[in-house]
Design a protein around this motif. Structure first.
Motif, PDB file in Angstrom:
ATOM      1  N   CYS A 207       1.100  -0.993   0.054  1.00 20.27           N
ATOM      2  CA  CYS A 207      -0.152  -0.445  -0.043  1.00 20.27           C
ATOM      3  C   CYS A 207       1.171   1.438   0.141  1.00 20.27           C
ATOM      4  CB  CYS A 207      -1.210  -0.237   1.087  1.00 20.27           C
ATOM      5  SG  CYS A 207      -1.998  -1.391   1.822  1.00 20.27           S
ATOM      6  N   GLY A 208       2.397   0.458   0.010  1.00 22.15           N
ATOM      7  CA  GLY A 208       3.118   2.620   0.374  1.00 22.15           C
ATOM      8  C   GLY A 208       4.700   1.848   0.587  1.00 22.15           C
ATOM      9  N   TYR A 209       5.071   2.569   0.449  1.00 23.93           N
ATOM     10  CA  TYR A 209       6.572   2.453   1.109  1.00 23.93           C
ATOM     11  C   TYR A 209       7.022   4.171   1.834  1.00 23.93           C
ATOM     12  CZ  TYR A 209       8.605   5.502  -2.566  1.00 23.93           C
ATOM     13  OH  TYR A 209       9.058   6.189  -4.481  1.00 23.93           O
ATOM     14  N   ILE A 210       8.292   3.475   2.852  1.00 28.16           N
ATOM     15  CA  ILE A 210       8.777   4.622   3.442  1.00 28.16           C
ATOM     16  C   ILE A 210      10.071   4.476   3.729  1.00 28.16           C
ATOM     17  CG2 ILE A 210       9.046   5.699   6.166  1.00 28.16           C
ATOM     18  CD1 ILE A 210       6.172   4.417   6.776  1.00 28.16           C
ATOM     19  N   VAL A 211      11.227   5.348   2.979  1.00 24.39           N
ATOM     20  CA  VAL A 211      12.585   5.130   3.335  1.00 24.39           C
ATOM     21  C   VAL A 211      12.878   6.622   4.451  1.00 24.39           C
ATOM     22  CG1 VAL A 211      14.325   6.296   1.952  1.00 24.39           C
ATOM     23  CG2 VAL A 211      13.037   5.871   0.575  1.00 24.39           C
ATOM     24  N   LYS A 212      13.450   4.945   4.760  1.00 25.39           N
ATOM     25  CA  LYS A 212      13.367   5.597   6.588  1.00 25.39           C
ATOM     26  C   LYS A 212      15.643   6.416   6.117  1.00 25.39           C
ATOM     27  CE  LYS A 212      11.423   2.161   8.712  1.00 25.39           C
ATOM     28  NZ  LYS A 212      10.978   1.366   9.730  1.00 25.39           N
ATOM     29  N   LEU A 219       8.131  -1.437   3.606  1.00 28.21           N
ATOM     30  CA  LEU A 219       6.653  -1.109   2.035  1.00 28.21           C
ATOM     31  C   LEU A 219       5.702  -1.148   3.133  1.00 28.21           C
ATOM     32  CD1 LEU A 219       7.459  -4.283   0.620  1.00 28.21           C
ATOM     33  CD2 LEU A 219       7.698  -1.940   0.041  1.00 28.21           C
ATOM     34  N   VAL A 220       4.523  -1.213   3.105  1.00 23.83           N
ATOM     35  CA  VAL A 220       3.753  -0.784   4.353  1.00 23.83           C
ATOM     36  C   VAL A 220       2.680  -1.512   3.663  1.00 23.83           C
ATOM     37  CG1 VAL A 220       1.364   1.412   4.756  1.00 23.83           C
ATOM     38  CG2 VAL A 220       3.470   1.635   4.681  1.00 23.83           C
ATOM     39  N   LEU A 221       1.750  -2.400   4.162  1.00 24.03           N
ATOM     40  CA  LEU A 221       0.646  -3.432   4.302  1.00 24.03           C
ATOM     41  C   LEU A 221      -0.368  -3.249   4.528  1.00 24.03           C
ATOM     42  CD1 LEU A 221       3.869  -6.367   5.779  1.00 24.03           C
ATOM     43  CD2 LEU A 221       3.343  -5.243   3.548  1.00 24.03           C
ATOM     44  N   GLY A 222      -1.127  -3.956   3.432  1.00 20.64           N
ATOM     45  CA  GLY A 222      -2.596  -4.621   4.225  1.00 20.64           C
ATOM     46  C   GLY A 222      -3.112  -5.738   3.816  1.00 20.64           C
ATOM     47  N   GLN A 223      -4.262  -5.830   3.963  1.00 19.09           N
ATOM     48  CA  GLN A 223      -5.112  -7.283   3.581  1.00 19.09           C
ATOM     49  C   GLN A 223      -7.029  -6.600   4.266  1.00 19.09           C
ATOM     50  OE1 GLN A 223      -3.951 -10.175   6.126  1.00 19.09           O
ATOM     51  NE2 GLN A 223      -2.946 -11.420   4.780  1.00 19.09           N
ATOM     52  N   TYR A 224      -6.423  -7.069   2.935  1.00 22.14           N
ATOM     53  CA  TYR A 224      -9.198  -7.271   2.686  1.00 22.14           C
ATOM     54  C   TYR A 224      -9.763  -8.023   3.685  1.00 22.14           C
ATOM     55  CZ  TYR A 224      -8.492  -4.175  -1.500  1.00 22.14           C
ATOM     56  OH  TYR A 224      -7.902  -3.434  -2.351  1.00 22.14           O
ATOM     57  N   THR A 225     -10.974  -7.855   4.191  1.00 20.12           N
ATOM     58  CA  THR A 225     -11.645  -8.398   5.039  1.00 20.12           C
ATOM     59  C   THR A 225     -12.184  -8.931   4.069  1.00 20.12           C
ATOM     60  OG1 THR A 225     -13.239  -6.425   5.052  1.00 20.12           O
ATOM     61  CG2 THR A 225     -11.439  -6.279   6.910  1.00 20.12           C
ATOM     62  N   HIS A 226     -12.961 -10.590   4.511  1.00 21.71           N
ATOM     63  CA  HIS A 226     -14.529 -10.878   3.790  1.00 21.71           C
ATOM     64  C   HIS A 226     -15.142  -9.951   3.434  1.00 21.71           C
ATOM     65  CE1 HIS A 226     -12.697 -14.733   4.575  1.00 21.71           C
ATOM     66  NE2 HIS A 226     -11.864 -15.034   6.045  1.00 21.71           N
ATOM     67  N   GLU A 227     -15.458  -9.121   3.440  1.00 23.92           N
ATOM     68  CA  GLU A 227     -16.479  -7.681   3.236  1.00 23.92           C
ATOM     69  C   GLU A 227     -15.804  -6.327   1.812  1.00 23.92           C
ATOM     70  OE1 GLU A 227     -17.523  -9.992   6.113  1.00 23.92           O
ATOM     71  OE2 GLU A 227     -15.608  -8.663   6.700  1.00 23.92           O
ATOM     72  N   GLY A 228     -14.399  -7.328   2.019  1.00 33.14           N
ATOM     73  CA  GLY A 228     -13.171  -6.202   0.779  1.00 33.14           C
ATOM     74  C   GLY A 228     -13.752  -5.095   1.081  1.00 33.14           C
ATOM     75  N   THR A 229     -12.422  -4.815   2.616  1.00 31.14           N
ATOM     76  CA  THR A 229     -12.705  -3.609   3.364  1.00 31.14           C
ATOM     77  C   THR A 229     -10.767  -3.913   3.124  1.00 31.14           C
ATOM     78  OG1 THR A 229     -14.645  -3.378   4.545  1.00 31.14           O
ATOM     79  CG2 THR A 229     -12.335  -2.038   5.133  1.00 31.14           C
ATOM     80  N   LEU A 230      -9.894  -2.696   2.581  1.00 29.51           N
ATOM     81  CA  LEU A 230      -8.553  -2.597   2.806  1.00 29.51           C
ATOM     82  C   LEU A 230      -8.080  -2.475   4.581  1.00 29.51           C
ATOM     83  CD1 LEU A 230      -6.030  -3.126   1.406  1.00 29.51           C
ATOM     84  CD2 LEU A 230      -5.224  -1.215   0.694  1.00 29.51           C
ATOM     85  N   ILE A 231      -7.476  -3.182   4.934  1.00 28.49           N
ATOM     86  CA  ILE A 231      -6.921  -2.499   6.288  1.00 28.49           C
ATOM     87  C   ILE A 231      -5.573  -2.923   6.635  1.00 28.49           C
ATOM     88  CG2 ILE A 231      -9.039  -3.550   7.278  1.00 28.49           C
ATOM     89  CD1 ILE A 231      -7.921  -6.006   8.548  1.00 28.49           C
ATOM     90  N   TYR A 232      -5.336  -2.242   7.578  1.00 31.05           N
ATOM     91  CA  TYR A 232      -2.885  -2.217   7.380  1.00 31.05           C
ATOM     92  C   TYR A 232      -3.405  -3.061   8.701  1.00 31.05           C
ATOM     93  CZ  TYR A 232       0.322   0.130   9.347  1.00 31.05           C
ATOM     94  OH  TYR A 232       2.097   0.448  10.340  1.00 31.05           O
ATOM     95  N   ASP A 300       1.405 -14.078  -9.146  1.00 30.08           N
ATOM     96  CA  ASP A 300       0.123 -15.286  -8.895  1.00 30.08           C
ATOM     97  C   ASP A 300      -0.975 -14.882  -8.523  1.00 30.08           C
ATOM     98  OD1 ASP A 300       2.487 -15.620  -6.602  1.00 30.08           O
ATOM     99  OD2 ASP A 300       1.093 -17.845  -7.474  1.00 30.08           O
ATOM    100  N   LYS A 301      -1.619 -14.052  -7.376  1.00 28.03           N
ATOM    101  CA  LYS A 301      -2.191 -13.868  -6.778  1.00 28.03           C
ATOM    102  C   LYS A 301      -2.571 -11.965  -6.689  1.00 28.03           C
ATOM    103  CE  LYS A 301      -2.794 -16.732  -2.936  1.00 28.03           C
ATOM    104  NZ  LYS A 301      -3.166 -17.093  -1.466  1.00 28.03           N
ATOM    105  N   THR A 302      -3.975 -12.138  -6.664  1.00 22.48           N
ATOM    106  CA  THR A 302      -4.324 -10.517  -6.795  1.00 22.48           C
ATOM    107  C   THR A 302      -4.293  -9.800  -5.361  1.00 22.48           C
ATOM    108  OG1 THR A 302      -6.800 -10.840  -6.691  1.00 22.48           O
ATOM    109  CG2 THR A 302      -5.898 -11.497  -8.658  1.00 22.48           C
ATOM    110  N   PRO A 303      -4.632  -8.338  -6.049  1.00 27.60           N
ATOM    111  CA  PRO A 303      -4.574  -8.226  -3.777  1.00 27.60           C
ATOM    112  C   PRO A 303      -5.876  -8.506  -3.418  1.00 27.60           C
ATOM    113  CG  PRO A 303      -3.959  -6.396  -5.832  1.00 27.60           C
ATOM    114  CD  PRO A 303      -3.879  -7.611  -6.708  1.00 27.60           C
ATOM    115  N   ARG A 304      -7.062  -8.571  -4.171  1.00 26.26           N
ATOM    116  CA  ARG A 304      -7.823  -9.103  -3.542  1.00 26.26           C
ATOM    117  C   ARG A 304      -8.559 -10.358  -3.099  1.00 26.26           C
ATOM    118  NH1 ARG A 304     -12.336  -5.078  -1.908  1.00 26.26           N
ATOM    119  NH2 ARG A 304     -11.667  -3.418  -3.457  1.00 26.26           N
ATOM    120  N   GLU A 305      -6.940 -11.660  -3.207  1.00 27.05           N
ATOM    121  CA  GLU A 305      -6.848 -12.883  -2.511  1.00 27.05           C
ATOM    122  C   GLU A 305      -6.123 -12.804  -1.235  1.00 27.05           C
ATOM    123  OE1 GLU A 305      -6.399 -16.352  -5.680  1.00 27.05           O
ATOM    124  OE2 GLU A 305      -5.841 -14.102  -7.193  1.00 27.05           O
ATOM    125  N   CYS A 306      -5.752 -11.545  -1.172  1.00 24.26           N
ATOM    126  CA  CYS A 306      -4.740 -11.056   0.407  1.00 24.26           C
ATOM    127  C   CYS A 306      -5.683 -10.747   1.499  1.00 24.26           C
ATOM    128  CB  CYS A 306      -3.999  -9.832  -0.069  1.00 24.26           C
ATOM    129  SG  CYS A 306      -2.883 -10.298  -1.114  1.00 24.26           S
TER     130      CYS A 306
END
Length: 309
Positions: A207-212, A219-232, A300-306
């Motif tokens: 979902c993003g990146y940070i250079v320290k 890397l800023v990470l996210g996953q989707y809930t079963h309802e389709g909401t992207l969470i941190y 081999d995976k789409t973001p919505r599969e995460c």
């Protein structure tokens, strides 16, 4: 339509639990750190990942595995690259991103891939997914003559804890337990197949990146809930440069894809949530990952599969 001609098979999915177990009604196999693939074998080999992408152009050393099959068949299995005797997911993923023929041939000769078959879905001219697992296993062994580039997954009955301890000793990813009478359901996740992993491996949306300050890139990470909401889901350190990220196609956006800026991300460069990466971590019950390690990008995976389980 005949599934061999139609292609596009979605492999059966595996549920997850943390603790290994024994079960007289199950068999147990080693879980290998590679790419799940479907192999269509007849007078040639058509090898595809879960997104139906053809893989033989990037893994030409596997083009003749059909010659090890006595009959026309569809096999479910894992494409692996062994490095120092152990499956190396990074080497597999690196190859999937190659397009230069010379580099592909160089990788072939240095670290050749192999295909480990653990199920058979089609035999001669019909589906066999309605057969119980042990019958499919027997048919698989009768169909495949093992060679340097293709093998059949071995299994033990009942003793999952013993095999898990062996996997731990050999520094492998874990085990998979499968009910002996389980049928094969395309694209479905059931409790008939359960994986127990030494380390938890998650597919995450970048979902993003940070250079320290020390030039380390997180890397800023996210996953989707079963309802389709992207969470941190926190951060993972990628390394000391943006080189790996810049090999991917990504789009910088103005605002956080989460709809808000999570704490500690004020300096983030936000990206459209189109990239998927693999993160290995110690299992825990918290929202972010414990001791996360970046394992590579995957296409081999789409973001919505995460999915956040």
């Amino acid at each position: 339509m005949d599934i061999f001609e139609a292609k596009g098979i979605k492999p059966m999915l595996i549920s997850e639990q943390l603790e290994p177990y024994d079960d007289p009604g199950s068999i147990f196999e080693l879980k290998l750190d590679g790419i799940r693939c479907i192999a269509y074998c007849d007078d040639h080999t058509d090898l595809r990942n879960k997104r139906d992408m053809k893989l033989i152009p990037r893994f030409p050393e596997l083009r003749d595995i059909n010659k090890s099959c006595k009959e026309k068949c569809i096999l479910d299995g894992e494409l692996i690259v062994a490095n120092n005797g152990l499956p190396d997911f990074y080497e597999v993923q690196k190859r999937t991103l190659m397009s230069d023929l010379f580099k592909i041939q160089l990788a072939c000769s240095k670290l050749p891939a192999s295909f480990v078959a653990y199920d058979i879905l089609y035999y001669k001219d019909k589906e066999v997914t309605g057969l119980p697992l042990l019958e499919r296993k027997s048919l698989l062994s009768d169909t495949v003559d093992e060679s340097e580039r293709i093998s059949v997954s071995r299994y033990v009955e009942t003793n999952g804890v013993m095999l898990f301890d062996l996997a731990k000793e050999q520094k492998l990813e874990g085990i998979v337990g499968k009910k002996k009478d389980s049928l094969y359901w395309f694209g479905k996740r059931t409790k008939d197949w359960i994986k127990c992993k030494l380390m938890s491996t998650d597919d995450c949306v970048v979902c993003g990146y940070i250079v320290k300050d020390n030039n380390m890139v997180s890397l800023v990470l996210g996953q989707y809930t079963h309802e389709g909401t992207l969470i941190y889901k926190g951060h993972v350190t990628m390394g000391v440069s943006l080189r790996l990220l810049n090999q991917q196609k990504y789009t910088v956006i103005d605002n956080s894809p989460f709809g808000y800026i999570p704490k500690g991300n004020d300096e983030a460069i936000w990206l459209e949530p189109n990239l998927v990466c693999v993160v290995e971590s110690m299992p825990n019950d918290k929202e972010s990952f414990r001791q996360p390690v970046f394992k590579g990008f995957r296409d081999d995976k789409t973001p919505r599969e995460c999915i956040n389980y």
